[in-house]
Design a protein around this motif. Structure first.
Motif, PDB file in Angstrom:
ATOM      1  N   LYS A 216     -68.500 -49.823  17.301  1.00 19.28           N
ATOM      2  CA  LYS A 216     -67.769 -50.882  18.321  1.00 19.28           C
ATOM      3  C   LYS A 216     -67.963 -51.983  18.290  1.00 19.28           C
ATOM      4  CE  LYS A 216     -67.936 -47.295  21.740  1.00 19.28           C
ATOM      5  NZ  LYS A 216     -68.383 -46.717  23.453  1.00 19.28           N
ATOM      6  N   TYR A 217     -69.069 -52.629  17.422  1.00 16.82           N
ATOM      7  CA  TYR A 217     -69.453 -54.051  17.190  1.00 16.82           C
ATOM      8  C   TYR A 217     -69.583 -54.166  15.800  1.00 16.82           C
ATOM      9  CZ  TYR A 217     -71.617 -58.589  18.475  1.00 16.82           C
ATOM     10  OH  TYR A 217     -71.795 -59.821  18.781  1.00 16.82           O
ATOM     11  N   PRO A 218     -68.479 -54.116  14.934  1.00 15.19           N
ATOM     12  CA  PRO A 218     -68.858 -54.401  13.466  1.00 15.19           C
ATOM     13  C   PRO A 218     -68.897 -55.872  12.854  1.00 15.19           C
ATOM     14  CG  PRO A 218     -66.352 -54.275  14.199  1.00 15.19           C
ATOM     15  CD  PRO A 218     -67.203 -54.061  15.230  1.00 15.19           C
ATOM     16  N   ALA A 219     -69.754 -56.226  13.216  1.00 11.92           N
ATOM     17  CA  ALA A 219     -70.424 -57.865  12.801  1.00 11.92           C
ATOM     18  C   ALA A 219     -71.753 -57.564  12.611  1.00 11.92           C
ATOM     19  CB  ALA A 219     -70.058 -58.762  13.842  1.00 11.92           C
ATOM     20  N   TYR A 273     -79.805 -56.376   8.006  1.00 11.76           N
ATOM     21  CA  TYR A 273     -78.330 -56.377   7.562  1.00 11.76           C
ATOM     22  C   TYR A 273     -78.127 -55.849   6.583  1.00 11.76           C
ATOM     23  CZ  TYR A 273     -74.539 -58.909   5.405  1.00 11.76           C
ATOM     24  OH  TYR A 273     -73.289 -59.426   4.712  1.00 11.76           O
ATOM     25  N   VAL A 274     -78.717 -55.597   5.543  1.00 15.32           N
ATOM     26  CA  VAL A 274     -78.455 -54.590   4.376  1.00 15.32           C
ATOM     27  C   VAL A 274     -78.128 -53.296   4.830  1.00 15.32           C
ATOM     28  CG1 VAL A 274     -79.120 -53.784   2.300  1.00 15.32           C
ATOM     29  CG2 VAL A 274     -79.272 -56.514   2.626  1.00 15.32           C
ATOM     30  N   GLN A 275     -79.125 -52.877   5.745  1.00 16.54           N
ATOM     31  CA  GLN A 275     -79.104 -51.275   5.808  1.00 16.54           C
ATOM     32  C   GLN A 275     -77.922 -51.253   7.056  1.00 16.54           C
ATOM     33  OE1 GLN A 275     -82.922 -51.067   7.991  1.00 16.54           O
ATOM     34  NE2 GLN A 275     -84.075 -50.865   6.142  1.00 16.54           N
ATOM     35  N   GLY A 276     -77.441 -52.249   7.743  1.00 18.66           N
ATOM     36  CA  GLY A 276     -76.173 -51.923   8.628  1.00 18.66           C
ATOM     37  C   GLY A 276     -75.007 -51.899   7.862  1.00 18.66           C
ATOM     38  N   VAL A 277     -74.879 -52.737   6.778  1.00 19.58           N
ATOM     39  CA  VAL A 277     -73.619 -52.610   5.736  1.00 19.58           C
ATOM     40  C   VAL A 277     -73.557 -51.288   5.104  1.00 19.58           C
ATOM     41  CG1 VAL A 277     -72.610 -53.632   3.578  1.00 19.58           C
ATOM     42  CG2 VAL A 277     -73.589 -55.219   5.499  1.00 19.58           C
ATOM     43  N   VAL A 278     -74.851 -50.886   4.548  1.00 16.79           N
ATOM     44  CA  VAL A 278     -74.720 -49.718   3.884  1.00 16.79           C
ATOM     45  C   VAL A 278     -74.760 -48.355   4.802  1.00 16.79           C
ATOM     46  CG1 VAL A 278     -76.294 -48.286   2.174  1.00 16.79           C
ATOM     47  CG2 VAL A 278     -76.451 -50.536   1.938  1.00 16.79           C
ATOM     48  N   ILE A 279     -75.291 -48.568   5.989  1.00 12.72           N
ATOM     49  CA  ILE A 279     -75.003 -47.442   7.125  1.00 12.72           C
ATOM     50  C   ILE A 279     -73.685 -47.144   7.274  1.00 12.72           C
ATOM     51  CG2 ILE A 279     -75.247 -46.885   9.420  1.00 12.72           C
ATOM     52  CD1 ILE A 279     -78.280 -47.581   9.145  1.00 12.72           C
ATOM     53  N   ARG A 280     -72.896 -48.176   7.446  1.00  7.68           N
ATOM     54  CA  ARG A 280     -71.332 -48.352   7.898  1.00  7.68           C
ATOM     55  C   ARG A 280     -70.526 -47.654   6.785  1.00  7.68           C
ATOM     56  NH1 ARG A 280     -67.752 -53.473   9.757  1.00  7.68           N
ATOM     57  NH2 ARG A 280     -68.018 -53.987   7.761  1.00  7.68           N
ATOM     58  N   GLU A 281     -70.856 -47.710   5.682  1.00  3.24           N
ATOM     59  CA  GLU A 281     -70.180 -47.302   4.321  1.00  3.24           C
ATOM     60  C   GLU A 281     -70.595 -45.898   3.736  1.00  3.24           C
ATOM     61  OE1 GLU A 281     -69.576 -50.172   1.472  1.00  3.24           O
ATOM     62  OE2 GLU A 281     -69.133 -51.907   2.525  1.00  3.24           O
ATOM     63  N   ARG A 282     -72.152 -45.750   4.056  1.00  5.15           N
ATOM     64  CA  ARG A 282     -72.751 -44.515   3.424  1.00  5.15           C
ATOM     65  C   ARG A 282     -73.304 -43.484   4.325  1.00  5.15           C
ATOM     66  NH1 ARG A 282     -72.663 -45.102  -2.318  1.00  5.15           N
ATOM     67  NH2 ARG A 282     -72.870 -42.938  -2.227  1.00  5.15           N
ATOM     68  N   GLY A 283     -73.460 -44.003   5.612  1.00  4.52           N
ATOM     69  CA  GLY A 283     -74.380 -43.443   6.655  1.00  4.52           C
ATOM     70  C   GLY A 283     -75.581 -43.512   6.734  1.00  4.52           C
ATOM     71  N   PRO A 284     -76.421 -42.981   7.720  1.00  2.00           N
ATOM     72  CA  PRO A 284     -77.839 -43.281   7.687  1.00  2.00           C
ATOM     73  C   PRO A 284     -78.641 -42.520   6.916  1.00  2.00           C
ATOM     74  CG  PRO A 284     -76.954 -41.973   9.620  1.00  2.00           C
ATOM     75  CD  PRO A 284     -75.720 -42.510   8.964  1.00  2.00           C
ATOM     76  N   VAL A 285     -78.403 -41.396   6.394  1.00  2.00           N
ATOM     77  CA  VAL A 285     -79.114 -40.455   5.719  1.00  2.00           C
ATOM     78  C   VAL A 285     -79.288 -40.915   4.384  1.00  2.00           C
ATOM     79  CG1 VAL A 285     -79.164 -37.872   4.640  1.00  2.00           C
ATOM     80  CG2 VAL A 285     -78.504 -38.459   6.929  1.00  2.00           C
ATOM     81  N   PHE A 286     -78.364 -41.442   3.885  1.00  2.00           N
ATOM     82  CA  PHE A 286     -78.247 -42.179   2.455  1.00  2.00           C
ATOM     83  C   PHE A 286     -79.210 -43.290   2.588  1.00  2.00           C
ATOM     84  CE2 PHE A 286     -76.887 -45.402  -0.547  1.00  2.00           C
ATOM     85  CZ  PHE A 286     -76.753 -44.780  -1.554  1.00  2.00           C
ATOM     86  N   VAL A 287     -79.217 -44.051   3.626  1.00  2.00           N
ATOM     87  CA  VAL A 287     -80.315 -45.305   3.600  1.00  2.00           C
ATOM     88  C   VAL A 287     -81.634 -44.988   3.588  1.00  2.00           C
ATOM     89  CG1 VAL A 287     -80.896 -47.052   5.296  1.00  2.00           C
ATOM     90  CG2 VAL A 287     -78.615 -46.740   4.792  1.00  2.00           C
ATOM     91  N   THR A 288     -82.026 -43.574   4.464  1.00  2.00           N
ATOM     92  CA  THR A 288     -83.451 -43.435   4.461  1.00  2.00           C
ATOM     93  C   THR A 288     -83.725 -42.652   3.451  1.00  2.00           C
ATOM     94  OG1 THR A 288     -82.559 -41.333   5.967  1.00  2.00           O
ATOM     95  CG2 THR A 288     -83.081 -43.376   7.025  1.00  2.00           C
ATOM     96  N   SER A 289     -82.843 -41.833   2.641  1.00  2.00           N
ATOM     97  CA  SER A 289     -83.352 -41.216   1.559  1.00  2.00           C
ATOM     98  C   SER A 289     -84.152 -41.847   0.611  1.00  2.00           C
ATOM     99  CB  SER A 289     -82.258 -40.437   0.642  1.00  2.00           C
ATOM    100  OG  SER A 289     -81.159 -41.531   0.479  1.00  2.00           O
ATOM    101  N   PHE A 290     -84.019 -43.393   0.426  1.00  2.00           N
ATOM    102  CA  PHE A 290     -84.761 -44.031  -0.435  1.00  2.00           C
ATOM    103  C   PHE A 290     -85.979 -44.542  -0.198  1.00  2.00           C
ATOM    104  CE2 PHE A 290     -80.442 -44.553  -1.767  1.00  2.00           C
ATOM    105  CZ  PHE A 290     -80.141 -44.680  -3.079  1.00  2.00           C
ATOM    106  N   SER A 291     -86.421 -44.027   1.100  1.00  2.00           N
ATOM    107  CA  SER A 291     -87.811 -44.762   1.328  1.00  2.00           C
ATOM    108  C   SER A 291     -88.879 -44.158   0.802  1.00  2.00           C
ATOM    109  CB  SER A 291     -87.956 -44.225   3.040  1.00  2.00           C
ATOM    110  OG  SER A 291     -87.713 -42.834   3.270  1.00  2.00           O
ATOM    111  N   PRO A 292     -88.926 -42.808   0.273  1.00  2.00           N
ATOM    112  CA  PRO A 292     -89.928 -42.161  -0.562  1.00  2.00           C
ATOM    113  C   PRO A 292     -90.286 -43.277  -1.929  1.00  2.00           C
ATOM    114  CG  PRO A 292     -88.450 -40.597   0.114  1.00  2.00           C
ATOM    115  CD  PRO A 292     -87.929 -41.633   0.318  1.00  2.00           C
TER     116      PRO A 292
END
Length: 387
Positions: A216-219, A273-292
């Motif tokens: 709803k707020y794509p900025a 900012y980077v997480q927001g861009v990646v979340i919008r394109e790949r989803g939250p699970v993709f972002v958190t899978s790199f935390s290990p």
């Protein structure tokens, strides 16, 4: 089509791996933040005030870019979006970070970074509840996401619960000194672990709510700046209640300033900012899978900088965590490829059916126009007989 030039091939390759490079780079940034923060906390800095200063720096860095670069595309800030930003400002800048800093003080930088490996599993479960992710065990790539999450959690549990003998790669003279600190730290191990798990739940909730808010707020830059502002306001309110000594707000040119500046620029401003861009394109699970990956980097830096010991359980857990990480990433990449193929097939099917649909629509419009000229239908045919 002609052959692609080497420059075009390089650009195409970078475009394919940009999300992976961004997330791996962030994990190195987080690892540095854990070490620097641990040093500042040991020098007596309040974690409540550190969280506030961190987002003051992040706001000063991100806000000018958001104001200039997104002035034409920034959506209107409605009440519902503002309320979401308030919750986002509380979940990550206030709740997650303060719980994490407390858990780090009770344990260690390596242990705290290892505990955050539960983040992908918690985020995956939340994403399933909110229907942001689906699992079909009949498909290998879909089942790989769940299997990889289980492997990652298993590695985190091994790293947390099993120590084993000390593997001294670099130093042996710090063992006696660190042994006493481990004995005192074990007294607060349970409390620290619960706080770290609570921070993971808050962080996972932040990712889920951020993915909904971006729709709803794509900025991304403006959203990052607003989250940091709300983090400053809400964090300052909490700090004034928890820290009555106003002298704790003093900061000089030491590890306290370095921790606030580094974590504010890298881990709040750039990371949001980077997480927001990646979340919008790949989803939250993709972002958190790199935390290990952050845990492995932190363990290495902790051994070098803080003389923290590395145990056999940490190495075994790290191997399992990396295995689980790549299993999840493989499943997500295959799912993305299959979804792209399905979308292309639907687009081709739609272009074939479009002329038929248009012709039928035009015919229906012509009939309706003729009936409107003839007047209302009374159930009888109004077509005049041929003369």
């Amino acid at each position: 089509m002609g052959d692609q030039t080497p420059c075009e091939k390089l650009c195409l390759g970078l475009k394919k791996v940009k999300h992976y490079m961004a997330m791996v780079s962030l994990q190195f940034g987080y690892a540095g933040m854990y070490i620097i923060t641990m040093v500042s906390l040991k020098h007596g800095m309040s974690h409540y005030i550190l969280a506030v200063y961190r987002h003051v720096v992040a706001t000063l860095v991100i806000a000018p870019f958001a104001f200039v670069l997104e002035r034409k595309i920034r959506p209107k800030l409605t009440l519902s979006i503002f309320l979401r930003i308030m919750v986002l400002g509380f979940l990550e800048p206030v709740l997650d970070q303060n719980l994490y800093y407390l858990g780090m003080k009770y344990t260690s930088a390596t242990f705290s970074s290892a505990t955050t490996n539960a983040l992908p599993a918690i985020t995956f479960l939340m994403a399933l509840c909110f229907r942001l992710e689906t699992v079909n065990f009949k498909k290998l790539h879909s089942a790989a996401k769940a299997i990889g999450t289980v492997i990652t959690v298993t590695g985190a549990m091994v790293m947390t619960l099993y120590k084993g003998p000390v593997i001294d790669f670099i130093r042996s003279h710090g063992a006696a000194h660190h042994g006493t600190s481990n004995e005192s730290g074990n007294q607060h191990l349970l409390t620290g672990t619960l706080m770290l798990l609570g921070s993971c739940c808050a962080w996972a909730g932040f990712f889920i709510l951020q993915s909904f808010t971006l729709k709803k707020y794509p900025a991304e830059l403006s959203l990052t700046a607003l989250i940091c502002v709300m983090g400053v306001v809400e964090g300052a309110a909490v700090s004034l209640v928890m820290e009555r000594d106003m002298g704790a707000w003093k900061i000089g040119f030491d590890s306290r300033l370095l921790a606030a500046a580094y974590s504010g620029v890298v881990c709040s401003g750039i990371a949001y900012y980077v997480q927001g861009v990646v979340i919008r394109e790949r989803g939250p699970v993709f972002v958190t899978s790199f935390s290990p990956l952050c845990m492995i980097t932190t363990a290495a830096l902790g051994s070098l900088v803080l003389a923290e010991q590395i145990h056999l359980g940490s190495i075994i857990g790290a191997v399992l965590i990396v295995w689980g990480l790549y299993t999840v990433v493989w499943g997500k990449s295959k799912e993305r490829i299959n979804s792209s193929k399905l979308q292309m097939t639907n687009e081709k099917t739609g272009t074939q059916e479009l002329p038929i649909k248009d012709s039928s629509t035009k015919l229906s419009s012509s009939i309706n126009f003729a009936n409107s000229i003839q007047g209302p239908d009374d159930g009888m045919s109004k077509i005049p007989p041929k003369s």
